[in-house]
Design a protein around this motif. Structure first.
Motif, PDB file in Angstrom:
ATOM      1  N   ALA A 316       3.823  -1.585 -10.569  1.00  9.27           N
ATOM      2  CA  ALA A 316       5.065  -2.480 -10.462  1.00  9.27           C
ATOM      3  C   ALA A 316       4.872  -3.801 -11.079  1.00  9.27           C
ATOM      4  CB  ALA A 316       5.353  -2.796  -9.051  1.00  9.27           C
ATOM      5  N   ALA A 317       3.482  -4.342 -11.004  1.00  7.98           N
ATOM      6  CA  ALA A 317       3.328  -5.411 -11.652  1.00  7.98           C
ATOM      7  C   ALA A 317       3.407  -5.410 -13.128  1.00  7.98           C
ATOM      8  CB  ALA A 317       1.974  -6.201 -11.279  1.00  7.98           C
ATOM      9  N   ASN A 318       3.094  -4.389 -13.838  1.00 12.05           N
ATOM     10  CA  ASN A 318       2.787  -4.043 -15.056  1.00 12.05           C
ATOM     11  C   ASN A 318       4.021  -3.480 -15.854  1.00 12.05           C
ATOM     12  OD1 ASN A 318      -0.036  -4.871 -16.188  1.00 12.05           O
ATOM     13  ND2 ASN A 318      -0.295  -4.058 -14.182  1.00 12.05           N
ATOM     14  N   ARG A 319       5.115  -3.136 -15.005  1.00  8.56           N
ATOM     15  CA  ARG A 319       6.289  -2.290 -15.279  1.00  8.56           C
ATOM     16  C   ARG A 319       6.740  -2.683 -16.740  1.00  8.56           C
ATOM     17  NH1 ARG A 319      11.860  -1.665 -14.601  1.00  8.56           N
ATOM     18  NH2 ARG A 319      12.381   0.626 -14.025  1.00  8.56           N
ATOM     19  N   GLU A 320       7.221  -4.073 -16.742  1.00  9.92           N
ATOM     20  CA  GLU A 320       7.820  -4.808 -17.949  1.00  9.92           C
ATOM     21  C   GLU A 320       6.807  -4.416 -19.139  1.00  9.92           C
ATOM     22  OE1 GLU A 320       9.618  -9.004 -19.315  1.00  9.92           O
ATOM     23  OE2 GLU A 320       9.443  -8.542 -17.152  1.00  9.92           O
ATOM     24  N   ARG A 321       5.800  -4.996 -19.037  1.00  5.68           N
ATOM     25  CA  ARG A 321       4.897  -4.834 -20.079  1.00  5.68           C
ATOM     26  C   ARG A 321       4.636  -3.330 -20.745  1.00  5.68           C
ATOM     27  NH1 ARG A 321      -0.366  -3.379 -20.912  1.00  5.68           N
ATOM     28  NH2 ARG A 321      -0.903  -2.965 -18.438  1.00  5.68           N
ATOM     29  N   ILE A 322       4.604  -2.478 -19.746  1.00  9.24           N
ATOM     30  CA  ILE A 322       4.467  -0.930 -20.070  1.00  9.24           C
ATOM     31  C   ILE A 322       5.686  -0.375 -20.759  1.00  9.24           C
ATOM     32  CG2 ILE A 322       4.046   1.406 -18.975  1.00  9.24           C
ATOM     33  CD1 ILE A 322       2.169   0.057 -17.310  1.00  9.24           C
ATOM     34  N   LEU A 323       7.008  -0.773 -20.139  1.00 13.59           N
ATOM     35  CA  LEU A 323       8.208  -0.480 -20.913  1.00 13.59           C
ATOM     36  C   LEU A 323       8.305  -1.145 -22.145  1.00 13.59           C
ATOM     37  CD1 LEU A 323      10.478  -0.204 -17.629  1.00 13.59           C
ATOM     38  CD2 LEU A 323       9.381   1.735 -18.850  1.00 13.59           C
ATOM     39  N   SER A 324       8.003  -2.242 -22.355  1.00 14.96           N
ATOM     40  CA  SER A 324       8.093  -2.821 -23.851  1.00 14.96           C
ATOM     41  C   SER A 324       7.073  -2.035 -24.737  1.00 14.96           C
ATOM     42  CB  SER A 324       7.817  -4.241 -23.535  1.00 14.96           C
ATOM     43  OG  SER A 324       7.748  -4.919 -24.856  1.00 14.96           O
ATOM     44  N   GLN A 325       6.019  -1.863 -24.572  1.00 16.30           N
ATOM     45  CA  GLN A 325       5.187  -1.219 -25.306  1.00 16.30           C
ATOM     46  C   GLN A 325       5.617   0.272 -25.428  1.00 16.30           C
ATOM     47  OE1 GLN A 325       0.835  -1.738 -24.551  1.00 16.30           O
ATOM     48  NE2 GLN A 325       0.373  -0.322 -26.405  1.00 16.30           N
ATOM     49  N   TRP A 326       6.033   0.889 -24.603  1.00 17.29           N
ATOM     50  CA  TRP A 326       6.597   2.231 -24.666  1.00 17.29           C
ATOM     51  C   TRP A 326       7.691   2.485 -25.594  1.00 17.29           C
ATOM     52  CZ3 TRP A 326      10.732   5.313 -24.409  1.00 17.29           C
ATOM     53  CH2 TRP A 326      10.522   6.780 -24.261  1.00 17.29           C
ATOM     54  N   GLN A 327       8.735   1.426 -25.420  1.00 16.70           N
ATOM     55  CA  GLN A 327       9.888   1.659 -26.514  1.00 16.70           C
ATOM     56  C   GLN A 327       9.618   1.102 -27.698  1.00 16.70           C
ATOM     57  OE1 GLN A 327      11.999  -0.949 -23.343  1.00 16.70           O
ATOM     58  NE2 GLN A 327      13.933   0.455 -23.509  1.00 16.70           N
ATOM     59  N   SER A 328       8.791   0.307 -27.790  1.00 14.43           N
ATOM     60  CA  SER A 328       8.196  -0.273 -29.227  1.00 14.43           C
ATOM     61  C   SER A 328       7.941   0.898 -30.162  1.00 14.43           C
ATOM     62  CB  SER A 328       7.358  -1.303 -29.392  1.00 14.43           C
ATOM     63  OG  SER A 328       6.263  -0.854 -28.940  1.00 14.43           O
ATOM     64  N   ARG A 329       7.153   2.050 -29.410  1.00  5.86           N
ATOM     65  CA  ARG A 329       6.537   2.989 -29.909  1.00  5.86           C
ATOM     66  C   ARG A 329       7.371   4.102 -30.084  1.00  5.86           C
ATOM     67  NH1 ARG A 329       0.357   3.911 -29.297  1.00  5.86           N
ATOM     68  NH2 ARG A 329      -0.537   1.782 -28.837  1.00  5.86           N
ATOM     69  N   TYR A 330       8.188   4.521 -29.077  1.00  6.25           N
ATOM     70  CA  TYR A 330       8.902   5.813 -29.168  1.00  6.25           C
ATOM     71  C   TYR A 330      10.374   6.008 -28.989  1.00  6.25           C
ATOM     72  CZ  TYR A 330       3.939   6.326 -27.376  1.00  6.25           C
ATOM     73  OH  TYR A 330       2.510   6.123 -27.476  1.00  6.25           O
ATOM     74  N   GLU A 331      11.105   4.788 -28.834  1.00  5.00           N
ATOM     75  CA  GLU A 331      12.450   4.606 -28.652  1.00  5.00           C
ATOM     76  C   GLU A 331      13.322   5.713 -29.514  1.00  5.00           C
ATOM     77  OE1 GLU A 331      15.731   3.552 -26.238  1.00  5.00           O
ATOM     78  OE2 GLU A 331      13.479   3.266 -25.872  1.00  5.00           O
ATOM     79  N   GLY A 332      12.717   5.783 -30.795  1.00  8.54           N
ATOM     80  CA  GLY A 332      13.314   6.580 -31.649  1.00  8.54           C
ATOM     81  C   GLY A 332      13.927   8.170 -31.315  1.00  8.54           C
ATOM     82  N   LYS A 333      13.428   8.668 -30.671  1.00  4.34           N
ATOM     83  CA  LYS A 333      13.771   9.869 -29.871  1.00  4.34           C
ATOM     84  C   LYS A 333      14.470   9.865 -28.566  1.00  4.34           C
ATOM     85  CE  LYS A 333      10.158  12.470 -32.336  1.00  4.34           C
ATOM     86  NZ  LYS A 333       9.232  13.837 -31.955  1.00  4.34           N
ATOM     87  N   ALA A 334      14.831   8.701 -28.026  1.00  4.69           N
ATOM     88  CA  ALA A 334      15.712   8.441 -26.833  1.00  4.69           C
ATOM     89  C   ALA A 334      17.072   8.814 -27.195  1.00  4.69           C
ATOM     90  CB  ALA A 334      15.692   7.195 -26.601  1.00  4.69           C
ATOM     91  N   GLU A 335      17.749   9.854 -26.188  1.00  3.13           N
ATOM     92  CA  GLU A 335      19.011  10.370 -26.395  1.00  3.13           C
ATOM     93  C   GLU A 335      20.079   9.248 -26.214  1.00  3.13           C
ATOM     94  OE1 GLU A 335      19.831  13.053 -23.308  1.00  3.13           O
ATOM     95  OE2 GLU A 335      19.856  11.574 -21.634  1.00  3.13           O
ATOM     96  N   ALA A 336      21.322   9.319 -26.882  1.00  2.00           N
ATOM     97  CA  ALA A 336      22.217   8.186 -26.714  1.00  2.00           C
ATOM     98  C   ALA A 336      22.737   8.076 -25.401  1.00  2.00           C
ATOM     99  CB  ALA A 336      23.316   8.852 -27.582  1.00  2.00           C
TER     100      ALA A 336
END
Length: 337
Positions: A316-336
């Motif tokens: 819970a405490a690291n959710r924002e940090r983890i999501l930010s890093q995840w999106q910077s790496r992998y967002e290109g394959k997210a469905e619309a």
């Protein structure tokens, strides 16, 4: 004989109060499976017909974001069926109201907030699973994976779908679990390898398994509840529980701060009851009240033994940090969306 006016007024007030009670509407935010909402409301209404549940349903990440956005003007009365880590995040933001439901002491201590009174209470646990379509696998000559690491093999390229962790609680429990299981550096390296084989990241935790069930994908990283339901409905699925251990989350319930109505308390009382836990056990093999759960078809015999030791506070405490890093790496394959 004519009754005194004060008696008539008292009777009128009583009737008004009963009418108001019979028409109490409770706005409940949830990430429960959409097809289960009617069943949950009906079971609750068997004991409390005086309360009407008005559901607001979406994926975990969407509901969490909505609650945070409504912080200064809350519209929900209660939450029933949202990830425990999301409720911990809301708790950190001061959005929850403490309340000790009747019988809360009967729950496994892991499934209730340690504050007194608790600000959230657990319901059940949902755990990760791989939904593997045996027909599609044969068509593409794919071997069944046995571990998370197997999913990085070149043979699975473009055959895997998984939930987007910012939208889906299932997606976040996977990412959080990999970081905890492998360590952060190796966890991100693992996800880099997995990303090469990902066809798309969906905005629903159920969707990858539904896509595997329908043959839209050979492999869906999802959760056991959805896999068991699709398999029971006849889909050519094998449910695989990776050898490194399974990420998991608890579904939980809470009252939104400033909305501590009697109806919301009644809902929380019912949500921790034995009857409610029996309801949860119809789909989930692990529930909050010890001694209630019976085996669920297509689940492993001893599911608790497959779960990682999950640090929910860290997640819970690291959710924002983890999501930010995840999106910077992998967002290109997210469905619309």
């Amino acid at each position: 004989m004519r009754k005194p006016l004060k008696h008539l007024l008292a009777l009128s007030g009583t009737l008004f109060a009963l009418t108001a009670q019979a028409n109490t509407e409770l706005t409940v935010y949830t990430a429960l499976e959409a097809e289960d909402l009617q069943k949950y409301a009906e079971r609750f209404n068997q004991d409390h017909p005086e309360i009407t549940i008005k559901w607001v349903r979406d994926s975990t990440g969407i509901i969490t974001a909505r609650l945070l956005a409504e912080k200064d003007n809350p519209r929900a009365d209660a939450v029933w069926g949202l990830a425990g880590t999301s409720l911990m995040l809301l708790q950190q933001q001061g959005l929850l109201e403490g309340y000790a439901p009747k019988g809360v002491e009967q729950l496994n201590p892991l499934y209730r907030d340690k504050q007194n009174p608790p600000q959230w209470v657990g319901m059940d646990a949902w755990m990760a699973a791989i939904c593997f379509n045996t027909v599609e696998a044969k068509k593409h000559n794919l071997t069944p994976p046995t571990s998370w690491q197997d999913l990085t093999k070149p043979e699975y390229q473009n055959h895997i779908v998984m939930p987007h962790p910012a939208s889906s609680g299932t997606g976040y429990l996977d990412v959080s679990a990999w970081l905890q299981t492998f360590g952060e550096d190796k966890g991100w390296a693992y996800m880099d390898g997995l990303h090469q084989n990902i066809k798309s990241y969906t905005h629903s935790g159920s969707k990858p398994c539904k896509m595997a069930a329908s043959g839209e994908a050979a492999i869906g990283i999802s959760f056991a509840f959805r896999g068991a339901r699709e398999k029971e409905n006849g889909a050519p699925l094998e449910l695989i529980f990776p050898s490194e251990g399974l990420g998991w989350e608890m579904e939980a319930a809470a009252i939104i701060k400033g909305k501590q109505s009697d109806a919301a308390k009644t809902l929380l009382d019912w949500a921790v009851s034995e009857k409610a836990n029996q309801l949860y056990n119809e789909g989930y093999a692990i529930v909050a009240m010890p001694g209630v759960a019976k085996p669920v078809k297509h689940f492993p015999a001893e599911p608790e033994k497959l779960l990682i030791k999950n640090d929910f506070t860290w997640a819970a405490a690291n959710r924002e940090r983890i999501l930010s890093q995840w999106q910077s790496r992998y967002e290109g394959k997210a469905e619309a969306q």
